[in-house]
Design a protein around this motif. Sequence first.
Motif, PDB file in Angstrom:
ATOM      1  N   ARG A   1      10.053   2.757   1.676  1.00  0.00           N
ATOM      2  CA  ARG A   1      10.754   4.028   1.456  1.00  0.00           C
ATOM      3  C   ARG A   1      11.930   3.852   0.514  1.00  0.00           C
ATOM      4  NH1 ARG A   1      15.209   6.304   2.572  1.00  0.00           N
ATOM      5  NH2 ARG A   1      15.923   4.540   3.824  1.00  0.00           N
ATOM      6  N   VAL A   2      12.676   2.774   0.719  1.00  0.00           N
ATOM      7  CA  VAL A   2      13.857   2.533  -0.110  1.00  0.00           C
ATOM      8  C   VAL A   2      13.462   2.309  -1.564  1.00  0.00           C
ATOM      9  CG1 VAL A   2      15.771   0.935  -0.523  1.00  0.00           C
ATOM     10  CG2 VAL A   2      15.217   1.644   1.818  1.00  0.00           C
ATOM     11  N   ARG A   3      12.366   1.582  -1.806  1.00  0.00           N
ATOM     12  CA  ARG A   3      11.928   1.320  -3.176  1.00  0.00           C
ATOM     13  C   ARG A   3      11.546   2.598  -3.905  1.00  0.00           C
ATOM     14  NH1 ARG A   3       9.483  -3.459  -0.924  1.00  0.00           N
ATOM     15  NH2 ARG A   3       7.514  -2.345  -0.686  1.00  0.00           N
ATOM     16  N   GLY A   4      10.962   3.547  -3.185  1.00  0.00           N
ATOM     17  CA  GLY A   4      10.614   4.827  -3.787  1.00  0.00           C
ATOM     18  C   GLY A   4       9.395   4.789  -4.684  1.00  0.00           C
ATOM     19  N   ALA A   5       8.673   3.687  -4.705  1.00  0.00           N
ATOM     20  CA  ALA A   5       7.487   3.566  -5.556  1.00  0.00           C
ATOM     21  C   ALA A   5       6.261   4.129  -4.838  1.00  0.00           C
ATOM     22  CB  ALA A   5       7.248   2.105  -5.921  1.00  0.00           C
ATOM     23  N   PRO A   6       5.269   4.628  -5.583  1.00  0.00           N
ATOM     24  CA  PRO A   6       4.041   5.114  -4.943  1.00  0.00           C
ATOM     25  C   PRO A   6       3.293   3.968  -4.281  1.00  0.00           C
ATOM     26  CG  PRO A   6       3.788   5.036  -7.332  1.00  0.00           C
ATOM     27  CD  PRO A   6       5.222   4.776  -7.053  1.00  0.00           C
ATOM     28  N   VAL A   7       2.658   4.257  -3.157  1.00  0.00           N
ATOM     29  CA  VAL A   7       1.890   3.257  -2.417  1.00  0.00           C
ATOM     30  C   VAL A   7       0.527   3.851  -2.060  1.00  0.00           C
ATOM     31  CG1 VAL A   7       3.912   2.098  -1.461  1.00  0.00           C
ATOM     32  CG2 VAL A   7       2.876   3.994  -0.207  1.00  0.00           C
ATOM     33  N   VAL A   8      -0.404   2.971  -1.773  1.00  0.00           N
ATOM     34  CA  VAL A   8      -1.738   3.413  -1.367  1.00  0.00           C
ATOM     35  C   VAL A   8      -1.725   3.783   0.108  1.00  0.00           C
ATOM     36  CG1 VAL A   8      -4.122   2.663  -1.019  1.00  0.00           C
ATOM     37  CG2 VAL A   8      -2.917   2.051  -3.113  1.00  0.00           C
ATOM     38  N   PHE A   9      -2.368   4.887   0.445  1.00  0.00           N
ATOM     39  CA  PHE A   9      -2.508   5.306   1.839  1.00  0.00           C
ATOM     40  C   PHE A   9      -3.974   5.574   2.120  1.00  0.00           C
ATOM     41  CE2 PHE A   9      -2.864   8.782   4.972  1.00  0.00           C
ATOM     42  CZ  PHE A   9      -2.295   8.157   6.065  1.00  0.00           C
ATOM     43  N   SER A  10      -4.471   5.047   3.237  1.00  0.00           N
ATOM     44  CA  SER A  10      -5.872   5.242   3.614  1.00  0.00           C
ATOM     45  C   SER A  10      -5.956   5.466   5.112  1.00  0.00           C
ATOM     46  CB  SER A  10      -6.705   4.017   3.219  1.00  0.00           C
ATOM     47  OG  SER A  10      -8.020   4.123   3.724  1.00  0.00           O
ATOM     48  N   ALA A  11      -6.533   6.619   5.516  1.00  0.00           N
ATOM     49  CA  ALA A  11      -6.707   6.938   6.934  1.00  0.00           C
ATOM     50  C   ALA A  11      -7.495   8.231   7.063  1.00  0.00           C
ATOM     51  CB  ALA A  11      -5.355   7.100   7.638  1.00  0.00           C
ATOM     52  N   ALA A  12      -8.261   8.344   8.130  1.00  0.00           N
ATOM     53  CA  ALA A  12      -8.892   9.609   8.523  1.00  0.00           C
ATOM     54  C   ALA A  12      -9.645  10.276   7.372  1.00  0.00           C
ATOM     55  CB  ALA A  12      -7.839  10.566   9.090  1.00  0.00           C
ATOM     56  N   GLY A  13     -10.421   9.499   6.620  1.00  0.00           N
ATOM     57  CA  GLY A  13     -11.179  10.073   5.524  1.00  0.00           C
ATOM     58  C   GLY A  13     -10.366  10.387   4.297  1.00  0.00           C
ATOM     59  N   ILE A  14      -9.145   9.854   4.215  1.00  0.00           N
ATOM     60  CA  ILE A  14      -8.266  10.106   3.071  1.00  0.00           C
ATOM     61  C   ILE A  14      -7.907   8.762   2.441  1.00  0.00           C
ATOM     62  CG2 ILE A  14      -6.033  11.008   2.324  1.00  0.00           C
ATOM     63  CD1 ILE A  14      -6.087  12.838   4.772  1.00  0.00           C
ATOM     64  N   ALA A  15      -7.981   8.674   1.126  1.00  0.00           N
ATOM     65  CA  ALA A  15      -7.530   7.485   0.414  1.00  0.00           C
ATOM     66  C   ALA A  15      -6.901   7.948  -0.885  1.00  0.00           C
ATOM     67  CB  ALA A  15      -8.684   6.528   0.143  1.00  0.00           C
ATOM     68  N   LEU A  16      -5.601   7.775  -1.020  1.00  0.00           N
ATOM     69  CA  LEU A  16      -4.910   8.290  -2.182  1.00  0.00           C
ATOM     70  C   LEU A  16      -3.546   7.618  -2.329  1.00  0.00           C
ATOM     71  CD1 LEU A  16      -3.614  11.876  -1.307  1.00  0.00           C
ATOM     72  CD2 LEU A  16      -4.415  10.243   0.360  1.00  0.00           C
ATOM     73  N   GLN A  17      -2.917   7.875  -3.437  1.00  0.00           N
ATOM     74  CA  GLN A  17      -1.578   7.370  -3.710  1.00  0.00           C
ATOM     75  C   GLN A  17      -0.562   8.357  -3.152  1.00  0.00           C
ATOM     76  OE1 GLN A  17      -0.350   5.565  -7.708  1.00  0.00           O
ATOM     77  NE2 GLN A  17       0.451   7.616  -7.856  1.00  0.00           N
ATOM     78  N   VAL A  18       0.460   7.844  -2.459  1.00  0.00           N
ATOM     79  CA  VAL A  18       1.456   8.713  -1.833  1.00  0.00           C
ATOM     80  C   VAL A  18       2.861   8.173  -2.100  1.00  0.00           C
ATOM     81  CG1 VAL A  18      -0.128   9.418   0.020  1.00  0.00           C
ATOM     82  CG2 VAL A  18       1.365   7.430   0.349  1.00  0.00           C
ATOM     83  N   TRP A  19       3.836   9.009  -1.791  1.00  0.00           N
ATOM     84  CA  TRP A  19       5.243   8.616  -1.836  1.00  0.00           C
ATOM     85  C   TRP A  19       5.826   8.822  -0.442  1.00  0.00           C
ATOM     86  CZ3 TRP A  19       2.528  10.936  -5.574  1.00  0.00           C
ATOM     87  CH2 TRP A  19       2.593  10.389  -6.875  1.00  0.00           C
ATOM     88  N   ILE A  20       6.617   7.881   0.023  1.00  0.00           N
ATOM     89  CA  ILE A  20       7.234   8.002   1.350  1.00  0.00           C
ATOM     90  C   ILE A  20       8.479   8.874   1.225  1.00  0.00           C
ATOM     91  CG2 ILE A  20       8.295   6.763   3.266  1.00  0.00           C
ATOM     92  CD1 ILE A  20       6.573   4.366   2.560  1.00  0.00           C
ATOM     93  N   VAL A  21       8.375  10.091   1.730  1.00  0.00           N
ATOM     94  CA  VAL A  21       9.481  11.052   1.668  1.00  0.00           C
ATOM     95  C   VAL A  21      10.497  10.768   2.771  1.00  0.00           C
ATOM     96  CG1 VAL A  21      10.096  13.492   1.817  1.00  0.00           C
ATOM     97  CG2 VAL A  21       7.973  12.803   0.687  1.00  0.00           C
ATOM     98  N   ARG A  22       9.992  10.472   3.960  1.00  0.00           N
ATOM     99  CA  ARG A  22      10.876  10.286   5.117  1.00  0.00           C
ATOM    100  C   ARG A  22      10.241   9.289   6.071  1.00  0.00           C
ATOM    101  NH1 ARG A  22      10.901  12.792  10.234  1.00  0.00           N
ATOM    102  NH2 ARG A  22      12.955  12.778  11.279  1.00  0.00           N
ATOM    103  N   PHE A  23      11.046   8.376   6.589  1.00  0.00           N
ATOM    104  CA  PHE A  23      10.587   7.439   7.605  1.00  0.00           C
ATOM    105  C   PHE A  23      11.749   7.118   8.538  1.00  0.00           C
ATOM    106  CE2 PHE A  23      10.202   3.030   9.177  1.00  0.00           C
ATOM    107  CZ  PHE A  23       9.068   3.202   9.964  1.00  0.00           C
ATOM    108  N   VAL A  24      11.555   7.332   9.826  1.00  0.00           N
ATOM    109  CA  VAL A  24      12.551   6.977  10.830  1.00  0.00           C
ATOM    110  C   VAL A  24      11.834   6.303  11.992  1.00  0.00           C
ATOM    111  CG1 VAL A  24      14.138   8.847  10.237  1.00  0.00           C
ATOM    112  CG2 VAL A  24      12.366   9.249  11.945  1.00  0.00           C
ATOM    113  N   TYR A  25      12.515   5.359  12.626  1.00  0.00           N
ATOM    114  CA  TYR A  25      11.931   4.732  13.810  1.00  0.00           C
ATOM    115  C   TYR A  25      13.003   4.557  14.873  1.00  0.00           C
ATOM    116  CZ  TYR A  25      13.919   0.172  12.384  1.00  0.00           C
ATOM    117  OH  TYR A  25      14.760  -0.857  12.044  1.00  0.00           O
TER     118      TYR A  25
END
Length: 305
Positions: free
Chosen positions: A92-116
Amino acid sequence: MGLTLSALENAIGSVGRLGATAPVMLGDLVLTGIEVPDRLQVGGRQMMVVHRLPGGGRVVDTLGNDPGRLELTGKFLGPNAQARAQAIEKMRVRGAPVVFSAAGIALQVWIVRFVYSYEAKGALCSYELTLERPAESVGSATVGNTLSDVLGNDVDSGLTQLTDVISAVSDGLFVESGQVGSIVGQLMPLGTLVGAGGSLAKVSDALATTSALSQGATNLAGASTVLDSLSQQLSVSGQGLMSALEISGQNIENIQIENASSLSAVMGNAAVQSVGADVGGLVNRSNAYVGQAQGLTAQMPAVHS
């Protein structure tokens, strides 16, 4: 918030179902078992302009698809829970696009928000994740499904063969009596091929990543980043297989069969040779399909002499 008895029971139950849960990929992180999101919100809207006419009539102009953000919630459990959560935080901090794959979806995404949430002294970290999606092409689903089906069959088959031979060689030759010490000393031990960090172990990891990526069928053909990642992982698999084939072949030529230990070593290397050739064919075929989806007319096979 403390770790309630109910939450602990649910977590333990999920751990028992690790093998039945399809993995999720985010960047270079593969989420499996209980780490897989409990909820994934998918959708979007069709942008349109509505012209209202006298008398109640209307004219609707559609402007195109506007995919909504992906909303995920889940949890990390175990001694590495916080470290796993922090790995996503760094993305998230880097802000670079990353690959996301799940539930029949595979695409490039950006992490807008992440909290734990740090819970149970770090043994449990619940997380919330929001991902921004790129524009989608309407016609990419059919090709994506075809490619994903092919890669899934080939890669999963290769991964199964590889796992079986690693387990068989490890159990039969090294775990029981550590016989590798009695074999010709100048040869590279078979254990370096099947052990952690060895050639076959690297191939297994790369194929596992490829399998996770290939499960995202819907937009696979239209996501160049996903295709690039698939190609990279297949290349890693090919390099590892060629190394394993070369080393095991040299071992077979040089080991002199004088006792049960040396015979076991030859059999183990022969097993590596056999599975390396079989999996190499599957990797080459998968690599060819990925290249075809990328529009490449010719490319070097991932496994070659």
